[in-house]
Design a protein around this motif. Structure first.
Motif, mmCIF file in Angstrom:
data_model
loop_
_atom_site.group_PDB
_atom_site.id
_atom_site.type_symbol
_atom_site.label_atom_id
_atom_site.label_comp_id
_atom_site.label_asym_id
_atom_site.label_seq_id
_atom_site.Cartn_x
_atom_site.Cartn_y
_atom_site.Cartn_z
ATOM 1 N N GLN A 23 0.976 5.110 0.243
ATOM 2 C CA GLN A 23 0.457 5.912 1.044
ATOM 3 C C GLN A 23 0.775 7.058 1.083
ATOM 4 N N SER A 59 5.706 4.799 2.550
ATOM 5 C CA SER A 59 5.434 6.227 2.408
ATOM 6 C C SER A 59 6.577 7.303 2.731
ATOM 7 N N VAL A 84 1.309 -0.971 0.095
ATOM 8 C CA VAL A 84 -0.122 -0.246 -0.056
ATOM 9 C C VAL A 84 0.868 1.395 -0.001
ATOM 10 N N GLU A 128 -3.678 8.280 0.431
ATOM 11 C CA GLU A 128 -3.282 6.320 -0.601
ATOM 12 C C GLU A 128 -2.915 7.105 -1.684
ATOM 13 N N GLU A 153 -2.478 0.798 -4.691
ATOM 14 C CA GLU A 153 -1.929 -0.387 -3.292
ATOM 15 C C GLU A 153 -1.495 -1.192 -5.176
ATOM 16 N N THR A 181 0.164 10.482 -4.673
ATOM 17 C CA THR A 181 -0.690 10.248 -3.356
ATOM 18 C C THR A 181 -2.253 11.431 -3.334
#
Length: 105
Positions: free
Chosen positions: A16, A87, A14, A47, A50, A41
């Motif tokens: 982010q 992230s 994921v 997010e 994915e 993002t």
């Protein structure tokens, strides 16, 4: 070959906060498995996107590189990780194991 397929498992990655037109490469045990360009993002969701990658059942090193920003991080995963959260925080690429519940609702 069937034995090898049976030993593979899926990992959700994921992406982010902090991505802005990022060019991303994902590696498993040093081998490139995915490449995405122009990733940003969504500020409303916190997010970017994915991705699912396959891992060998015995554990692996998952690496992410943001090639157009010169950022790279590697996380060793073992057991049955549900997800990895990625992230950009304070100019650094940060990777940590997640719970698997971080997927878009």
């Amino acid at each position: 070959m069937l034995e090898e397929e049976a030993t593979m498992r899926e990992l959700l990655i994921v992406f982010q906060e902090g991505f802005d037109e990022a060019n991303i490469t994902v590696m498993v045990n040093g081998k490139e498995v995915r490449r995405d360009v122009g990733v940003s993002t969504n500020p409303l969701l916190g997010e970017a996107f994915e991705a699912s990658v396959e891992l060998p059942a015995k554990g692996a090193q998952v690496g992410v590189e943001v090639t157009n920003r010169g950022l790279k991080a590697i996380l060793k995963v073992s057991g049955k990780p549900k997800s990895v959260l990625v992230s950009i925080e304070d100019g650094q690429l940060v990777m940590r194991e997640g719970t698997g519940r971080e997927a878009f609702l």
